[in-house]
Write a protein that holds these residues in place. Structure first.
Motif, PDB file in Angstrom:
ATOM      1  N   GLY A 155       0.823  -1.202   0.000  1.00 31.08           N
ATOM      2  CA  GLY A 155       0.000   0.000   0.000  1.00 31.08           C
ATOM      3  C   GLY A 155       0.861   1.256   0.000  1.00 31.08           C
ATOM      4  O   GLY A 155       2.071   1.198  -0.258  1.00 31.08           O
ATOM      5  N   TRP A 156       0.216   2.379   0.289  1.00 29.93           N
ATOM      6  CA  TRP A 156       0.901   3.666   0.279  1.00 29.93           C
ATOM      7  C   TRP A 156       0.536   4.445   1.530  1.00 29.93           C
ATOM      8  O   TRP A 156      -0.617   4.443   1.942  1.00 29.93           O
ATOM      9  CB  TRP A 156       0.466   4.495  -0.940  1.00 29.93           C
ATOM     10  CG  TRP A 156       0.649   3.787  -2.232  1.00 29.93           C
ATOM     11  CD1 TRP A 156      -0.292   3.043  -2.910  1.00 29.93           C
ATOM     12  CD2 TRP A 156       1.859   3.726  -3.018  1.00 29.93           C
ATOM     13  NE1 TRP A 156       0.276   2.532  -4.047  1.00 29.93           N
ATOM     14  CE2 TRP A 156       1.571   2.925  -4.153  1.00 29.93           C
ATOM     15  CE3 TRP A 156       3.130   4.261  -2.859  1.00 29.93           C
ATOM     16  CZ2 TRP A 156       2.530   2.652  -5.117  1.00 29.93           C
ATOM     17  CZ3 TRP A 156       4.081   3.994  -3.833  1.00 29.93           C
ATOM     18  CH2 TRP A 156       3.778   3.203  -4.945  1.00 29.93           C
ATOM     19  N   HIS A 157       1.509   5.135   2.094  1.00 31.06           N
ATOM     20  CA  HIS A 157       1.272   6.109   3.158  1.00 31.06           C
ATOM     21  C   HIS A 157       1.627   7.482   2.603  1.00 31.06           C
ATOM     22  O   HIS A 157       2.774   7.707   2.212  1.00 31.06           O
ATOM     23  CB  HIS A 157       2.153   5.824   4.381  1.00 31.06           C
ATOM     24  CG  HIS A 157       1.688   4.656   5.202  1.00 31.06           C
ATOM     25  ND1 HIS A 157       2.469   4.087   6.193  1.00 31.06           N
ATOM     26  CD2 HIS A 157       0.511   3.968   5.201  1.00 31.06           C
ATOM     27  CE1 HIS A 157       1.783   3.086   6.761  1.00 31.06           C
ATOM     28  NE2 HIS A 157       0.617   2.994   6.175  1.00 31.06           N
ATOM     29  N   LEU A 158       0.657   8.378   2.553  1.00 29.27           N
ATOM     30  CA  LEU A 158       0.927   9.759   2.143  1.00 29.27           C
ATOM     31  C   LEU A 158       0.924  10.614   3.407  1.00 29.27           C
ATOM     32  O   LEU A 158      -0.085  10.680   4.125  1.00 29.27           O
ATOM     33  CB  LEU A 158      -0.141  10.248   1.165  1.00 29.27           C
ATOM     34  CG  LEU A 158      -0.298   9.412  -0.111  1.00 29.27           C
ATOM     35  CD1 LEU A 158      -1.403   9.987  -0.981  1.00 29.27           C
ATOM     36  CD2 LEU A 158       1.015   9.354  -0.884  1.00 29.27           C
ATOM     37  N   TYR A 159       2.056  11.252   3.675  1.00 27.16           N
ATOM     38  CA  TYR A 159       2.200  12.055   4.897  1.00 27.16           C
ATOM     39  C   TYR A 159       1.811  13.505   4.583  1.00 27.16           C
ATOM     40  O   TYR A 159       2.381  14.108   3.672  1.00 27.16           O
ATOM     41  CB  TYR A 159       3.653  12.074   5.367  1.00 27.16           C
ATOM     42  CG  TYR A 159       4.227  10.787   5.924  1.00 27.16           C
ATOM     43  CD1 TYR A 159       3.903   9.547   5.413  1.00 27.16           C
ATOM     44  CD2 TYR A 159       5.148  10.841   6.975  1.00 27.16           C
ATOM     45  CE1 TYR A 159       4.465   8.387   5.927  1.00 27.16           C
ATOM     46  CE2 TYR A 159       5.719   9.686   7.495  1.00 27.16           C
ATOM     47  CZ  TYR A 159       5.368   8.457   6.961  1.00 27.16           C
ATOM     48  OH  TYR A 159       5.942   7.321   7.466  1.00 27.16           O
ATOM     49  N   TYR A 160       0.882  14.043   5.365  1.00 34.60           N
ATOM     50  CA  TYR A 160       0.520  15.460   5.235  1.00 34.60           C
ATOM     51  C   TYR A 160       0.616  16.136   6.595  1.00 34.60           C
ATOM     52  O   TYR A 160       0.477  15.472   7.641  1.00 34.60           O
ATOM     53  CB  TYR A 160      -0.915  15.620   4.720  1.00 34.60           C
ATOM     54  CG  TYR A 160      -1.099  15.205   3.285  1.00 34.60           C
ATOM     55  CD1 TYR A 160      -0.724  16.051   2.250  1.00 34.60           C
ATOM     56  CD2 TYR A 160      -1.630  13.963   2.970  1.00 34.60           C
ATOM     57  CE1 TYR A 160      -0.889  15.670   0.925  1.00 34.60           C
ATOM     58  CE2 TYR A 160      -1.796  13.570   1.640  1.00 34.60           C
ATOM     59  CZ  TYR A 160      -1.416  14.432   0.627  1.00 34.60           C
ATOM     60  OH  TYR A 160      -1.571  14.054  -0.673  1.00 34.60           O
ATOM     61  N   ARG A 161       0.785  17.438   6.563  1.00 37.52           N
ATOM     62  CA  ARG A 161       0.724  18.189   7.816  1.00 37.52           C
ATOM     63  C   ARG A 161      -0.722  18.140   8.317  1.00 37.52           C
ATOM     64  O   ARG A 161      -1.663  18.166   7.526  1.00 37.52           O
ATOM     65  CB  ARG A 161       1.180  19.629   7.579  1.00 37.52           C
ATOM     66  CG  ARG A 161       2.636  19.664   7.124  1.00 37.52           C
ATOM     67  CD  ARG A 161       3.190  21.058   7.151  1.00 37.52           C
ATOM     68  NE  ARG A 161       3.104  21.586   8.500  1.00 37.52           N
ATOM     69  CZ  ARG A 161       3.429  22.828   8.831  1.00 37.52           C
ATOM     70  NH1 ARG A 161       3.881  23.665   7.903  1.00 37.52           N
ATOM     71  NH2 ARG A 161       3.316  23.240  10.064  1.00 37.52           N
ATOM     72  N   HIS A 162      -0.885  18.055   9.631  1.00 37.74           N
ATOM     73  CA  HIS A 162      -2.235  17.943  10.191  1.00 37.74           C
ATOM     74  C   HIS A 162      -2.973  19.272  10.026  1.00 37.74           C
ATOM     75  O   HIS A 162      -2.430  20.315  10.407  1.00 37.74           O
ATOM     76  CB  HIS A 162      -2.157  17.552  11.660  1.00 37.74           C
ATOM     77  CG  HIS A 162      -3.459  17.045  12.186  1.00 37.74           C
ATOM     78  ND1 HIS A 162      -4.553  17.858  12.362  1.00 37.74           N
ATOM     79  CD2 HIS A 162      -3.858  15.800  12.536  1.00 37.74           C
ATOM     80  CE1 HIS A 162      -5.562  17.137  12.821  1.00 37.74           C
ATOM     81  NE2 HIS A 162      -5.164  15.883  12.937  1.00 37.74           N
ATOM     82  N   PRO A 163      -4.187  19.251   9.456  1.00 39.13           N
ATOM     83  CA  PRO A 163      -4.897  20.516   9.220  1.00 39.13           C
ATOM     84  C   PRO A 163      -5.551  21.086  10.471  1.00 39.13           C
ATOM     85  O   PRO A 163      -6.152  22.163  10.407  1.00 39.13           O
ATOM     86  CB  PRO A 163      -5.958  20.122   8.195  1.00 39.13           C
ATOM     87  CG  PRO A 163      -6.239  18.675   8.488  1.00 39.13           C
ATOM     88  CD  PRO A 163      -4.924  18.082   8.955  1.00 39.13           C
ATOM     89  N   GLY A 164      -5.452  20.390  11.615  1.00 36.68           N
ATOM     90  CA  GLY A 164      -6.132  20.860  12.826  1.00 36.68           C
ATOM     91  C   GLY A 164      -7.539  20.302  12.880  1.00 36.68           C
ATOM     92  O   GLY A 164      -8.093  19.870  11.865  1.00 36.68           O
ATOM     93  N   GLY A 165      -8.102  20.287  14.065  1.00 33.05           N
ATOM     94  CA  GLY A 165      -9.465  19.775  14.223  1.00 33.05           C
ATOM     95  C   GLY A 165      -9.513  18.263  14.151  1.00 33.05           C
ATOM     96  O   GLY A 165      -8.487  17.589  14.098  1.00 33.05           O
ATOM     97  N   THR A 166     -10.745  17.768  14.155  1.00 33.14           N
ATOM     98  CA  THR A 166     -10.955  16.319  14.188  1.00 33.14           C
ATOM     99  C   THR A 166     -10.959  15.746  12.776  1.00 33.14           C
ATOM    100  O   THR A 166     -11.558  16.322  11.874  1.00 33.14           O
ATOM    101  CB  THR A 166     -12.322  16.016  14.848  1.00 33.14           C
ATOM    102  OG1 THR A 166     -12.348  16.672  16.115  1.00 33.14           O
ATOM    103  CG2 THR A 166     -12.523  14.524  15.040  1.00 33.14           C
ATOM    104  N   LEU A 167     -10.284  14.623  12.617  1.00 35.25           N
ATOM    105  CA  LEU A 167     -10.334  13.925  11.335  1.00 35.25           C
ATOM    106  C   LEU A 167     -11.018  12.575  11.542  1.00 35.25           C
ATOM    107  O   LEU A 167     -10.956  11.989  12.624  1.00 35.25           O
ATOM    108  CB  LEU A 167      -8.922  13.705  10.780  1.00 35.25           C
ATOM    109  CG  LEU A 167      -8.097  14.972  10.512  1.00 35.25           C
ATOM    110  CD1 LEU A 167      -6.748  14.606   9.890  1.00 35.25           C
ATOM    111  CD2 LEU A 167      -8.844  15.951   9.613  1.00 35.25           C
TER     112      LEU A 167
END
Ligand SMILES: [Zn+2]
Ligand SMILES: [Zn+2]
Length: 290
Positions: free
Chosen positions: A119-131
């Motif tokens: 599979g793939w892991h795409l790392y992003y900065r956390h946008p804040g709030g609940t995901l």
């Protein structure tokens, strides 16, 4: 230096970048707590326990001495990174075995790891709030954020024997608004529904209704002061959908006007965003309404 030297090097490098790391057992499960740490005890706070390897991701640290000690304590463990707002990290976890795939229209290039299970892991900065835990409307795609972790390179997947490996050298980028929108928990049923117009699957767009809803949702959720920018971004995204044949221009305009009004934008501002956004994507705006 043992043959697990690269694991320690990788752990220390991630910590130096700012990511708290810990070690899972060889089975890819968290290490068992020590006898002093009960599994269920409301008076025992895992966040402040302080034991080197207890309580799964709560043991994650950026302290090089603790990481070195943990590496010595958990022989041949798998390296893991804690995710969430605390770590400014949200990982889109794509599992093709469950139908997941990279969706380029939602997921711009960022740091990428090929997982040991293919599979793939795409790392992003956390946008804040609940995901949410899963990307709505897209099977086989999870989101690792608060209360989660991901296995990191150079760990070897215990089931497949394959390594986790970094692909390319992109930095960890921000999530664009349409991706943030589909990562949010599903709104309660009494929330105003986004305007979704009849759609046909277009070239390269697997689920136009979900993508349009994501663009419109981003407008609805944009904080005051950012609304005009977000509306412009949504107009560009919707223009690309028109260009791909997933949506007619009049339907696109109507949906954007409705989203703009709902977000308190004047029709004049919305019209400017549509004109600018469509122009930037080289999509015609003849017959633009309102
Ligand atoms: Zn303990
Ligand atoms: Zn404890």
């Amino acid at each position: 230096m043992t043959d697990s030297g690269p694991m320690l090097v990788a752990a220390l490098a991630l910590a130096a970048e700012g990511y708290p790391v810990f070690l899972l057992g060889r089975s890819k499960r968290p290490v068992a707590n020590c006898p002093a740490c009960p599994k269920v005890d409301t008076n025992h706070d895992p966040a402040t326990c302080g034991h080197l390897t207890c309580h799964g991701f709560y043991a994650a640290t950026r302290d090089p001495d603790r990481i070195t000690a943990m590496h010595a304590a958990v022989a041949r463990g798998l390296l893991a990174i804690r995710t969430g707002q605390l770590c400014d990290l949200a990982v889109v976890d794509i599992d093709p075995r469950n139908g997941g795939r990279v969706l380029p229209e939602l997921m711009p290039p960022t740091r990428c790891v090929r997982t040991g299970s293919g599979g793939w892991h795409l790392y992003y900065r956390h946008p804040g709030g609940t995901l949410a835990a899963k990307l709505h409307g897209h099977p086989g795609i999870d989101i690792k954020a608060d209360g989660g972790y991901v296995v990191a390179p150079p760990s070897i997947h215990p089931g497949t024997g394959q390594p986790y490996r970094r692909v390319g050298d992109r930095p960890v980028n921000e999530m664009p608004p349409p991706l943030v929108a589909v990562c949010r928990p599903i709104a309660p049923p009494d929330a105003p529904a986004a305007t979704v117009t009849p759609l046909t699957p277009g070239r390269g767009i697997s689920s136009p209704a979900a993508l349009l809803a994501a663009h419109l949702d981003a407008v609805a959720r944009a904080p005051e002061g950012r609304r005009r920018n977000v509306l412009y971004g949504a107009a560009r995204g919707v223009a690309r959908m028109v260009a791909a044949g997933a949506l007619t221009a009049p339907d696109a305009h109507a949906a954007l006007y409705a989203a703009g009004r709902q977000a308190g934008q004047s029709d004049r501002d919305t019209r400017a965003a549509i004109t600018g956004g469509f122009h930037a994507e080289s999509v015609a705006t003849e017959g633009i309404a309102a």
